[in-house]
Design an enzyme around this catalytic site. Structure first.
Site, short mmCIF file in Angstrom:
data_model
loop_
_atom_site.label_atom_id
_atom_site.label_comp_id
_atom_site.label_asym_id
_atom_site.label_seq_id
_atom_site.Cartn_x
_atom_site.Cartn_y
_atom_site.Cartn_z
N LYS A 105 18.54 2.86 -30.84
CA LYS A 105 17.99 2.85 -29.49
C LYS A 105 17.15 1.59 -29.34
O LYS A 105 16.61 1.07 -30.32
CB LYS A 105 17.08 4.08 -29.30
CG LYS A 105 16.79 4.42 -27.87
CD LYS A 105 17.83 5.34 -27.26
CE LYS A 105 17.53 5.59 -25.79
NZ LYS A 105 18.49 6.46 -25.15
N GLY A 202 12.27 15.96 -12.36
CA GLY A 202 12.84 14.61 -12.36
C GLY A 202 14.11 14.54 -11.53
O GLY A 202 15.10 15.19 -11.86
N GLY A 204 15.98 11.78 -10.77
CA GLY A 204 16.61 10.47 -10.95
C GLY A 204 18.12 10.60 -11.01
O GLY A 204 18.71 11.54 -10.44
N VAL A 206 20.28 11.55 -13.28
CA VAL A 206 20.86 12.78 -13.81
C VAL A 206 20.35 14.00 -13.04
O VAL A 206 21.14 14.86 -12.62
CB VAL A 206 20.54 12.94 -15.32
CG1 VAL A 206 21.16 14.23 -15.85
CG2 VAL A 206 21.05 11.75 -16.12
P1 NAD Z 1 15.98 8.10 -14.12
O1 NAD Z 1 15.02 7.03 -14.44
O2 NAD Z 1 17.09 7.80 -13.17
O3 NAD Z 1 15.22 9.38 -13.56
C1 NAD Z 1 14.03 9.86 -14.08
C2 NAD Z 1 13.31 10.51 -12.92
O4 NAD Z 1 12.18 11.21 -13.43
C3 NAD Z 1 12.79 9.51 -11.89
O5 NAD Z 1 13.13 9.93 -10.58
C4 NAD Z 1 11.27 9.52 -12.12
O6 NAD Z 1 10.54 9.23 -10.94
C5 NAD Z 1 11.06 10.94 -12.59
N1 NAD Z 1 9.83 11.16 -13.37
C6 NAD Z 1 9.25 10.34 -14.29
N2 NAD Z 1 8.15 10.92 -14.80
C7 NAD Z 1 8.05 12.14 -14.20
C8 NAD Z 1 7.14 13.22 -14.30
N3 NAD Z 1 6.08 13.19 -15.12
N4 NAD Z 1 7.35 14.33 -13.56
C9 NAD Z 1 8.41 14.39 -12.72
N5 NAD Z 1 9.30 13.40 -12.57
C10 NAD Z 1 9.12 12.29 -13.29
O7 NAD Z 1 16.56 8.61 -15.53
P2 NAD Z 1 17.88 9.43 -15.81
O8 NAD Z 1 18.96 8.47 -16.18
O9 NAD Z 1 18.10 10.41 -14.72
O10 NAD Z 1 17.48 10.19 -17.15
C11 NAD Z 1 16.61 11.31 -17.12
C12 NAD Z 1 16.35 11.77 -18.54
O11 NAD Z 1 17.58 12.12 -19.16
C13 NAD Z 1 15.71 10.72 -19.47
O12 NAD Z 1 14.88 11.36 -20.39
C14 NAD Z 1 16.91 10.13 -20.19
O13 NAD Z 1 16.55 9.57 -21.44
C15 NAD Z 1 17.76 11.36 -20.36
N6 NAD Z 1 19.18 11.07 -20.52
C16 NAD Z 1 19.84 10.37 -19.59
C17 NAD Z 1 21.19 10.08 -19.76
C18 NAD Z 1 21.98 9.32 -18.72
O14 NAD Z 1 23.21 9.28 -18.82
N7 NAD Z 1 21.33 8.74 -17.73
C19 NAD Z 1 21.86 10.53 -20.91
C20 NAD Z 1 21.15 11.30 -21.85
C21 NAD Z 1 19.81 11.55 -21.64
#
Ligand code: NAD
Length: 372
Positions: A105, A202, A204, A206
């Protein structure tokens, strides 16, 4: 603890570069999160604003594969701890998903909105090239498909690109999580999503797609995000009720889906958790491994994060398969996530152990077999 694999070296970086890459494995080994990482590299380029760590946990099954996170950690130690924990998780994620990749990572210490300049990414591409195939990267929080495309034009060790690649992994991750939520509910005797209350933390890439899928099958949603606009949009799109970021953990939903950052399940938060199922996308949901026991004691069914969120990794890894990316074959692998989870749930229940323990054991067995 896993045995380390082959020692890793650097390819000599291009001449005239302002980038320096230092082996900080010894420094990292002093942290609790180290867990026998093979190599930890620090890339620094003051002129171009790069301050990056690449952690390679274990390569018994293949080269390290895991996304690049861009996050403005306040201290170097906090960043190092974060990347070590994430990298270790990737080892387990790859192993349990049956992939021939190891755990790695990267973390760029920067604000993704203000600091992620082309010059910074140029320097980062040089760092990846110097690692010479020991680490392949892709998207994570703060690192987009456009960033992956930018890097891919400069170095081959990048996945999740649009040019001949698999593109954004998030929808695939969300699909796997959606199937995982259903598997957890089924394990608890609930066969339909209609009327099921899910609390999503969250909104975002996902979290939002997960909400779309849950809403389409009639689930009732309570949501939160640090971005109030996203909460309002979820209200409009899904009729979701919005709550504050601290309140989401206590919402008396059937399922809590953490889809923000890690460390949300801890000795402080677990006693007042409102849901009896935790199934979400965030990496490293447990603050400490031991916290899985607290969930077990409270009767909370926990879908281990690196099992339920493996869809994105399966998607990007497919780009590196002989013959290139095959969408149908990838989705067939993602469709196995609920079976893997159900197996873990059943074994954990039969042995009165935490689901996290059982998942780790399955991953360890595969890695140790490969190493031998
Ligand atoms: P992203 O950055 O698109 O979304 C994260 C969201 O969480 C954002 O909208 C942000 O404003 C919100 N956030 C941050 N801190 C917060 C809090 N304290 N309370 C509430 N909301 C909060 O990220 P993503 O790609 O959607 O990934 C989300 C999680 O899933 C991460 O932990 C990431 O490591 C994990 N993940 C993502 C993927 C992928 O394919 N994108 C794969 C495996 C794991």
């Amino acid at each position: 603890m896993l045995q380390t694999h082959t020692p890793r070296t650097l390819r000599v970086p291009a001449e005239n570069t302002t980038l320096t890459i230092t082996d900080i494995t010894a420094e990292a080994s002093r942290l609790d999160a180290f867990d026998n990482h093979e190599r930890v590299w620090h890339g620094r380029d003051v002129e171009r604003g790069l301050n990056a760590i690449v952690a390679i946990h274990n390569t018994a099954l293949g080269p390290g594969l895991g996304g690049t996170r861009v996050w403005p950690h306040e201290t170097f130690e906090a960043a190092l701890t974060d990347v070590l924990r994430l990298s270790r998780g990737m080892t387990f994620k790859s192993a349990i998903a049956g992939m021939d990749f190891g755990g790695g990572k990267a973390l760029i210490i920067a604000n993704a909105k203000t600091d992620k300049t082309p010059a910074l990414l140029e320097a980062y591409a040089e760092m990846l090239a110097a690692l010479d195939g020991q680490y392949y990267t892709g998207e994570d929080v703060g690192f987009t498909v456009a960033d992956a495309d930018f890097l891919r034009a400069r170095t081959p060790n990048v996945t999740g690109t649009t040019v001949g690649g698999s593109g954004n992994p998030s929808p695939v991750t969300a699909h796997g999580v959606f199937l995982g939520v259903k598997a957890a509910l089924k394990h608890r005797g609930v066969d339909k999503l209609a009327g099921v209350h899910v609390a999503v933390q969250g909104l975002g890439s996902v979290g939002w797609t997960l909400c779309e899928k849950l809403h389409a099958e009639g689930a009732r949603l309570t949501v939160t995000d640090i971005d109030a606009v996203r909460i309002r949009q979820a209200g409009e799109a899904f009729g979701a009720e919005g709550v504050g970021t601290d309140a989401i953990l206590q919402v008396p939903a059937q399922v809590f889906a953490p889809c923000a950052l890690g460390g949300v399940l801890s000795a402080e938060t677990i006693p007042s958790l409102g849901a009896k199922i935790v199934a979400g996308a965030a990496n490293n949901q447990l603050a400490r491994h031991e916290d899985a026991k607290l969930l077990l004691q409270r009767g909370v069914l926990y879908a281990p994060d690196y099992v339920i969120n493996a869809g994105g990794l399966l998607n990007v890894a497919a780009e590196l398969a002989p013959g290139g990316y095959d969408r149908a074959a990838t989705m067939a692998k993602v469709a196995q996530i609920p079976d893997t989870l159900t197996d873990i749930f059943q074994r954990a229940e039969a042995q009165n152990r935490s689901t996290n323990d059982v998942a780790a054991e399955i991953a360890y067995e595969r890695i140790e077999a490969a190493r031998k």
